[in-house]
Design a protein around this motif. Structure first.
Motif, PDB file in Angstrom:
ATOM      1  N   ALA A 202      -5.787  -9.414 -52.492  1.00 35.56           N
ATOM      2  CA  ALA A 202      -7.023 -10.205 -52.521  1.00 35.56           C
ATOM      3  C   ALA A 202      -7.204 -10.779 -53.919  1.00 35.56           C
ATOM      4  O   ALA A 202      -7.180 -10.037 -54.907  1.00 35.56           O
ATOM      5  CB  ALA A 202      -8.210  -9.339 -52.137  1.00 35.56           C
ATOM      6  N   CYS A 203      -7.367 -12.084 -54.015  1.00 33.39           N
ATOM      7  CA  CYS A 203      -7.571 -12.727 -55.317  1.00 33.39           C
ATOM      8  C   CYS A 203      -9.045 -13.004 -55.582  1.00 33.39           C
ATOM      9  O   CYS A 203      -9.512 -12.919 -56.704  1.00 33.39           O
ATOM     10  CB  CYS A 203      -6.791 -14.039 -55.381  1.00 33.39           C
ATOM     11  SG  CYS A 203      -5.021 -13.811 -55.315  1.00 33.39           S
ATOM     12  N   SER A 204      -9.776 -13.364 -54.529  1.00 29.13           N
ATOM     13  CA  SER A 204     -11.211 -13.575 -54.638  1.00 29.13           C
ATOM     14  C   SER A 204     -11.844 -13.191 -53.304  1.00 29.13           C
ATOM     15  O   SER A 204     -11.160 -13.113 -52.290  1.00 29.13           O
ATOM     16  CB  SER A 204     -11.534 -15.033 -54.972  1.00 29.13           C
ATOM     17  OG  SER A 204     -11.158 -15.873 -53.903  1.00 29.13           O
ATOM     18  N   CYS A 205     -13.117 -12.949 -53.328  1.00 28.64           N
ATOM     19  CA  CYS A 205     -13.801 -12.512 -52.113  1.00 28.64           C
ATOM     20  C   CYS A 205     -15.000 -13.416 -51.876  1.00 28.64           C
ATOM     21  O   CYS A 205     -16.074 -13.192 -52.433  1.00 28.64           O
ATOM     22  CB  CYS A 205     -14.224 -11.053 -52.262  1.00 28.64           C
ATOM     23  SG  CYS A 205     -14.876 -10.372 -50.748  1.00 28.64           S
ATOM     24  N   ASP A 206     -14.798 -14.464 -51.082  1.00 29.11           N
ATOM     25  CA  ASP A 206     -15.867 -15.405 -50.778  1.00 29.11           C
ATOM     26  C   ASP A 206     -16.319 -15.284 -49.328  1.00 29.11           C
ATOM     27  O   ASP A 206     -17.114 -16.080 -48.865  1.00 29.11           O
ATOM     28  CB  ASP A 206     -15.401 -16.843 -51.034  1.00 29.11           C
ATOM     29  CG  ASP A 206     -14.993 -17.059 -52.482  1.00 29.11           C
ATOM     30  OD1 ASP A 206     -15.562 -16.387 -53.355  1.00 29.11           O
ATOM     31  OD2 ASP A 206     -14.106 -17.878 -52.735  1.00 29.11           O
ATOM     32  N   GLY A 207     -15.761 -14.327 -48.602  1.00 31.31           N
ATOM     33  CA  GLY A 207     -16.077 -14.157 -47.196  1.00 31.31           C
ATOM     34  C   GLY A 207     -14.867 -14.465 -46.333  1.00 31.31           C
ATOM     35  O   GLY A 207     -13.898 -15.092 -46.787  1.00 31.31           O
ATOM     36  N   SER A 208     -14.884 -13.998 -45.090  1.00 33.89           N
ATOM     37  CA  SER A 208     -13.800 -14.202 -44.124  1.00 33.89           C
ATOM     38  C   SER A 208     -12.471 -13.676 -44.650  1.00 33.89           C
ATOM     39  O   SER A 208     -11.415 -14.262 -44.413  1.00 33.89           O
ATOM     40  CB  SER A 208     -13.669 -15.685 -43.750  1.00 33.89           C
ATOM     41  OG  SER A 208     -14.873 -16.179 -43.234  1.00 33.89           O
ATOM     42  N   GLY A 209     -12.495 -12.559 -45.350  1.00 33.94           N
ATOM     43  CA  GLY A 209     -11.301 -12.009 -45.972  1.00 33.94           C
ATOM     44  C   GLY A 209     -10.223 -11.597 -44.987  1.00 33.94           C
ATOM     45  O   GLY A 209      -9.034 -11.768 -45.248  1.00 33.94           O
ATOM     46  N   ALA A 210     -10.612 -11.051 -43.832  1.00 34.03           N
ATOM     47  CA  ALA A 210      -9.624 -10.620 -42.840  1.00 34.03           C
ATOM     48  C   ALA A 210      -8.876 -11.815 -42.261  1.00 34.03           C
ATOM     49  O   ALA A 210      -7.656 -11.763 -42.067  1.00 34.03           O
ATOM     50  CB  ALA A 210     -10.306  -9.832 -41.730  1.00 34.03           C
ATOM     51  N   ALA A 211      -9.578 -12.904 -42.004  1.00 35.44           N
ATOM     52  CA  ALA A 211      -8.933 -14.101 -41.465  1.00 35.44           C
ATOM     53  C   ALA A 211      -7.994 -14.717 -42.495  1.00 35.44           C
ATOM     54  O   ALA A 211      -6.876 -15.135 -42.170  1.00 35.44           O
ATOM     55  CB  ALA A 211      -9.986 -15.119 -41.027  1.00 35.44           C
ATOM     56  N   VAL A 212      -8.424 -14.759 -43.730  1.00 39.69           N
ATOM     57  CA  VAL A 212      -7.583 -15.312 -44.801  1.00 39.69           C
ATOM     58  C   VAL A 212      -6.329 -14.454 -44.978  1.00 39.69           C
ATOM     59  O   VAL A 212      -5.220 -14.980 -45.130  1.00 39.69           O
ATOM     60  CB  VAL A 212      -8.383 -15.415 -46.117  1.00 39.69           C
ATOM     61  CG1 VAL A 212      -7.490 -15.787 -47.279  1.00 39.69           C
ATOM     62  CG2 VAL A 212      -9.502 -16.427 -45.955  1.00 39.69           C
ATOM     63  N   ALA A 213      -6.486 -13.134 -44.931  1.00 40.96           N
ATOM     64  CA  ALA A 213      -5.338 -12.236 -45.076  1.00 40.96           C
ATOM     65  C   ALA A 213      -4.352 -12.418 -43.928  1.00 40.96           C
ATOM     66  O   ALA A 213      -3.137 -12.422 -44.134  1.00 40.96           O
ATOM     67  CB  ALA A 213      -5.812 -10.784 -45.139  1.00 40.96           C
ATOM     68  N   GLY A 214      -4.844 -12.575 -42.699  1.00 39.59           N
ATOM     69  CA  GLY A 214      -3.972 -12.797 -41.546  1.00 39.59           C
ATOM     70  C   GLY A 214      -3.187 -14.087 -41.657  1.00 39.59           C
ATOM     71  O   GLY A 214      -1.985 -14.127 -41.379  1.00 39.59           O
ATOM     72  N   ASN A 215      -3.846 -15.164 -42.067  1.00 37.19           N
ATOM     73  CA  ASN A 215      -3.161 -16.448 -42.235  1.00 37.19           C
ATOM     74  C   ASN A 215      -2.152 -16.393 -43.377  1.00 37.19           C
ATOM     75  O   ASN A 215      -1.047 -16.920 -43.269  1.00 37.19           O
ATOM     76  CB  ASN A 215      -4.177 -17.565 -42.468  1.00 37.19           C
ATOM     77  CG  ASN A 215      -4.956 -17.902 -41.228  1.00 37.19           C
ATOM     78  OD1 ASN A 215      -4.471 -17.746 -40.106  1.00 37.19           O
ATOM     79  ND2 ASN A 215      -6.186 -18.333 -41.412  1.00 37.19           N
ATOM     80  N   ALA A 216      -2.501 -15.738 -44.486  1.00 35.79           N
ATOM     81  CA  ALA A 216      -1.579 -15.622 -45.619  1.00 35.79           C
ATOM     82  C   ALA A 216      -0.347 -14.812 -45.239  1.00 35.79           C
ATOM     83  O   ALA A 216       0.778 -15.169 -45.602  1.00 35.79           O
ATOM     84  CB  ALA A 216      -2.295 -14.994 -46.818  1.00 35.79           C
ATOM     85  N   ALA A 217      -0.537 -13.713 -44.496  1.00 32.82           N
ATOM     86  CA  ALA A 217       0.596 -12.883 -44.077  1.00 32.82           C
ATOM     87  C   ALA A 217       1.525 -13.659 -43.153  1.00 32.82           C
ATOM     88  O   ALA A 217       2.752 -13.603 -43.294  1.00 32.82           O
ATOM     89  CB  ALA A 217       0.090 -11.624 -43.385  1.00 32.82           C
ATOM     90  N   PHE A 218       0.961 -14.403 -42.189  1.00 30.05           N
ATOM     91  CA  PHE A 218       1.795 -15.196 -41.287  1.00 30.05           C
ATOM     92  C   PHE A 218       2.581 -16.251 -42.055  1.00 30.05           C
ATOM     93  O   PHE A 218       3.780 -16.436 -41.825  1.00 30.05           O
ATOM     94  CB  PHE A 218       0.942 -15.861 -40.207  1.00 30.05           C
ATOM     95  CG  PHE A 218       1.710 -16.869 -39.407  1.00 30.05           C
ATOM     96  CD1 PHE A 218       2.617 -16.456 -38.450  1.00 30.05           C
ATOM     97  CD2 PHE A 218       1.562 -18.224 -39.631  1.00 30.05           C
ATOM     98  CE1 PHE A 218       3.360 -17.377 -37.728  1.00 30.05           C
ATOM     99  CE2 PHE A 218       2.290 -19.144 -38.916  1.00 30.05           C
ATOM    100  CZ  PHE A 218       3.185 -18.724 -37.965  1.00 30.05           C
ATOM    101  N   LEU A 219       1.927 -16.962 -42.967  1.00 32.19           N
ATOM    102  CA  LEU A 219       2.618 -18.004 -43.724  1.00 32.19           C
ATOM    103  C   LEU A 219       3.689 -17.422 -44.638  1.00 32.19           C
ATOM    104  O   LEU A 219       4.744 -18.045 -44.841  1.00 32.19           O
ATOM    105  CB  LEU A 219       1.609 -18.829 -44.517  1.00 32.19           C
ATOM    106  CG  LEU A 219       0.692 -19.711 -43.661  1.00 32.19           C
ATOM    107  CD1 LEU A 219      -0.379 -20.360 -44.520  1.00 32.19           C
ATOM    108  CD2 LEU A 219       1.492 -20.754 -42.899  1.00 32.19           C
TER     109      LEU A 219
END
Length: 133
Positions: free
Chosen positions: A69-86
């Motif tokens: 996690a670099c920043s926490c602006d909300g929707s962290g789980a969705a961002v992590a899922g998209n980052a892992a897939f990419l």
């Protein structure tokens, strides 16, 4: 931010599966050490990615996905899922489908009907009436 290491030989023979790859996910918080929320997110991401990655094409190997996690602006789980897939896509790991993560919150108020929040902010997530996954 996400990184993929593997497919590679597993560090421990006890974690080795003879017919497919072992998929491991590590979530690191922005500061400090990992806690219960990160462990819960790791399990969620592992279940999501195991349905996408063709682990049978990499027998006796390990695929490690590290999400930071670099920043926490909300929707962290969705961002992590998209980052892992990419990151898996960039690493050339064989997958059966495209994965997409979105975050939807439900705001429950006593005097108003429930409101759906698409891509809620961190403040809206703290005030939400439902979990993000």
């Amino acid at each position: 931010m996400a990184a993929v290491y593997g497919p590679r030989e597993p560090r421990s023979r006890a974690r080795e599966l003879f017919d497919r790859a072992t998929l491991d996910v590590v979530v690191r918080p922005r500061v400090g050490s990992a806690g219960a929320a990160e462990r819960e997110l790791e399990g969620h991401l592992r279940r999501q990615l195991e349905g996408t990655v063709l682990c049978g094409e990499y027998p006796r190997t390990q695929i490690l996905v590290v999400v930071q996690a670099c920043s926490c602006d909300g929707s962290g789980a969705a961002v992590a899922g998209n980052a892992a897939f990419l990151a898996l896509l960039d690493a050339g790991v064989s997958m059966r489908a495209t994965s997409l993560s979105v975050s939807v919150g439900v705001h429950l108020a006593a005097d108003a009907p429930a409101t759906l929040l698409l891509d809620p902010t961190e403040a809206e997530e703290k005030d939400r009436g439902a979990t993000p996954w």
